[in-house]
Design a protein around this motif. Structure first.
Motif, mmCIF file in Angstrom:
data_model
loop_
_atom_site.group_PDB
_atom_site.id
_atom_site.type_symbol
_atom_site.label_atom_id
_atom_site.label_comp_id
_atom_site.label_asym_id
_atom_site.label_seq_id
_atom_site.Cartn_x
_atom_site.Cartn_y
_atom_site.Cartn_z
ATOM 1 N N PRO A 1 12.592 9.853 9.287
ATOM 2 C CA PRO A 1 13.591 8.789 9.315
ATOM 3 C C PRO A 1 12.946 7.428 9.462
ATOM 4 C CG PRO A 1 14.206 10.599 10.765
ATOM 5 C CD PRO A 1 12.790 10.849 10.337
ATOM 6 N N TYR A 2 13.576 6.411 8.862
ATOM 7 C CA TYR A 2 13.115 5.034 8.983
ATOM 8 C C TYR A 2 14.326 4.163 9.268
ATOM 9 C CZ TYR A 2 9.939 1.127 8.308
ATOM 10 O OH TYR A 2 9.148 0.044 8.522
ATOM 11 N N ASP A 3 14.141 3.099 10.018
ATOM 12 C CA ASP A 3 15.275 2.314 10.484
ATOM 13 C C ASP A 3 16.001 1.555 9.377
ATOM 14 O OD1 ASP A 3 13.689 1.420 13.633
ATOM 15 O OD2 ASP A 3 14.889 3.146 13.053
ATOM 16 N N SER A 4 15.313 1.223 8.284
ATOM 17 C CA SER A 4 15.929 0.406 7.254
ATOM 18 C C SER A 4 16.347 1.246 6.064
ATOM 19 C CB SER A 4 14.958 -0.677 6.780
ATOM 20 O OG SER A 4 14.726 -1.616 7.791
ATOM 21 N N THR A 5 17.490 0.894 5.480
ATOM 22 C CA THR A 5 17.885 1.537 4.241
ATOM 23 C C THR A 5 16.995 1.054 3.112
ATOM 24 O OG1 THR A 5 19.447 -0.243 3.791
ATOM 25 C CG2 THR A 5 20.294 1.684 4.970
ATOM 26 N N ILE B 1 14.089 2.207 2.090
ATOM 27 C CA ILE B 1 12.729 2.740 2.137
ATOM 28 C C ILE B 1 12.673 3.992 3.006
ATOM 29 C CG2 ILE B 1 11.467 0.649 1.549
ATOM 30 C CD1 ILE B 1 11.156 0.024 4.467
ATOM 31 N N ASN B 2 13.802 4.658 3.154
ATOM 32 C CA ASN B 2 13.812 5.913 3.904
ATOM 33 C C ASN B 2 12.833 6.913 3.297
ATOM 34 O OD1 ASN B 2 15.784 5.134 5.753
ATOM 35 N ND2 ASN B 2 17.440 5.750 4.403
ATOM 36 N N GLY B 3 12.114 7.612 4.159
ATOM 37 C CA GLY B 3 11.194 8.646 3.694
ATOM 38 C C GLY B 3 9.782 8.155 3.496
ATOM 39 N N VAL C 1 0.759 -1.267 0.000
ATOM 40 C CA VAL C 1 0.000 0.000 0.000
ATOM 41 C C VAL C 1 0.775 1.294 0.000
ATOM 42 C CG1 VAL C 1 -1.455 1.343 1.420
ATOM 43 C CG2 VAL C 1 -2.002 -0.924 0.996
ATOM 44 N N LEU C 2 0.814 2.384 0.162
ATOM 45 C CA LEU C 2 0.831 3.654 -0.552
ATOM 46 C C LEU C 2 1.995 4.610 -0.504
ATOM 47 C CD1 LEU C 2 -2.568 4.867 -0.387
ATOM 48 C CD2 LEU C 2 -1.805 2.670 0.204
ATOM 49 N N ALA C 3 2.328 5.619 -0.681
ATOM 50 C CA ALA C 3 3.162 6.641 -1.243
ATOM 51 C C ALA C 3 4.477 6.940 -0.565
ATOM 52 C CB ALA C 3 2.357 7.884 -1.342
ATOM 53 N N LEU C 4 5.146 7.940 -1.092
ATOM 54 C CA LEU C 4 6.549 8.224 -0.844
ATOM 55 C C LEU C 4 6.816 9.504 -0.079
ATOM 56 C CD1 LEU C 4 9.022 7.901 -3.734
ATOM 57 C CD2 LEU C 4 8.912 6.610 -1.665
ATOM 58 N N SER C 5 8.078 9.672 0.257
ATOM 59 C CA SER C 5 8.485 10.861 0.985
ATOM 60 C C SER C 5 8.084 12.125 0.255
ATOM 61 C CB SER C 5 10.007 10.839 1.150
ATOM 62 O OG SER C 5 10.633 10.867 -0.107
#
Length: 220
Positions: A26-30, A32-34, A12-16
């Motif tokens: 910030p997100y913990d995994s490289t 999918i940041n943003g 499911v859905l959208a981007l930074s």
């Protein structure tokens, strides 16, 4: 359990920075940041009409059949159909994927999951229907989650959805090569799915029940 595995076709859905999705954070995994995962507020303007991510392409009218094997014995099949007609979800047109399982003729069930791809190539799970009940992102608190990133990376982790009454779904990429992505999912049961670039989902393993569903090859 097969429902959980196929939902781990998963989305499911959208981007930074996309309108209606929220600001980048910030997100913990490289990889999918943003991304705001999960999100209840898809913006139709952030999405495209097709799902053509090379790891999880969904062509309307396509049918894929998987043989289900348990301890070396074929016990049934899993048939996945990408439906021709899109389904409206929160103002966008989602691609419907219907999965029918038949285990030796004794157990037959049909599940429909709804997917949408944002304009950066990320595929999201925006809704689903099973056993006469369903959910849609943005309705009754349901939140869409990621099914397949545009650029998956080893160690990435996210939620496939947040829906009241359904078990929490946690997804993580546990192995990867240039042509393969292996994902482990926890949603009431543990499953492992393998995707090949350009071929999509090629196998599903229920780690609790022990069965494995493998994509039939053309001519087999």
């Amino acid at each position: 359990m097969l429902r959980d595995a196929t939902t781990a076709l998963v989305l499911v859905l959208a981007l930074s920075g996309c309108a209606g999705i929220g600001q980048p954070k910030p997100y913990d995994s490289t990889g999918i940041n943003g991304l705001v995962v999960p999100t209840p507020t898809p913006d139709p303007g952030d999405f495209v009409a097709v799902v053509d991510n090379p790891w999880l392409a969904l062509e309307p009218g396509e049918r894929r059949t998987y043989d289900v094997v348990d301890t070396g014995i074929t016990v049934g099949s899993l048939v996945v159909d990408v439906l021709e007609d899109p389904v409206p979800v929160a103002g966008l047109e989602a691609t419907a994927v219907q999965t029918t399982t038949d285990l030796g003729g004794a157990t037959t069930s049909t599940v429909t999951d709804l997917y949408a791809q944002d304009d950066h190539g990320n595929v999201w799970l925006v809704g689903g229907d099973a056993d006469g009940e369903g959910w849609r992102a943005g309705t009754d608190g349901a939140e869409a989650g990621l099914a397949m990133p545009a650029d998956p990376r080893l160690g990435d982790g996210w939620k496939a959805y947040v829906v009241a009454g359904l078990p929490e779904s946690i997804v993580r990429i546990e192995d990867q090569s240039a042509q393969m992505v292996q994902i482990r999912s926890e949603a009431g049961t543990a499953t492992r799915t393998v995707y090949e670039k350009g071929a999509g989902l090629v196998s599903i393993e229920d780690l609790d029940a022990g069965w494995v569903a493998t994509l039939e090859q053309p001519g087999s």
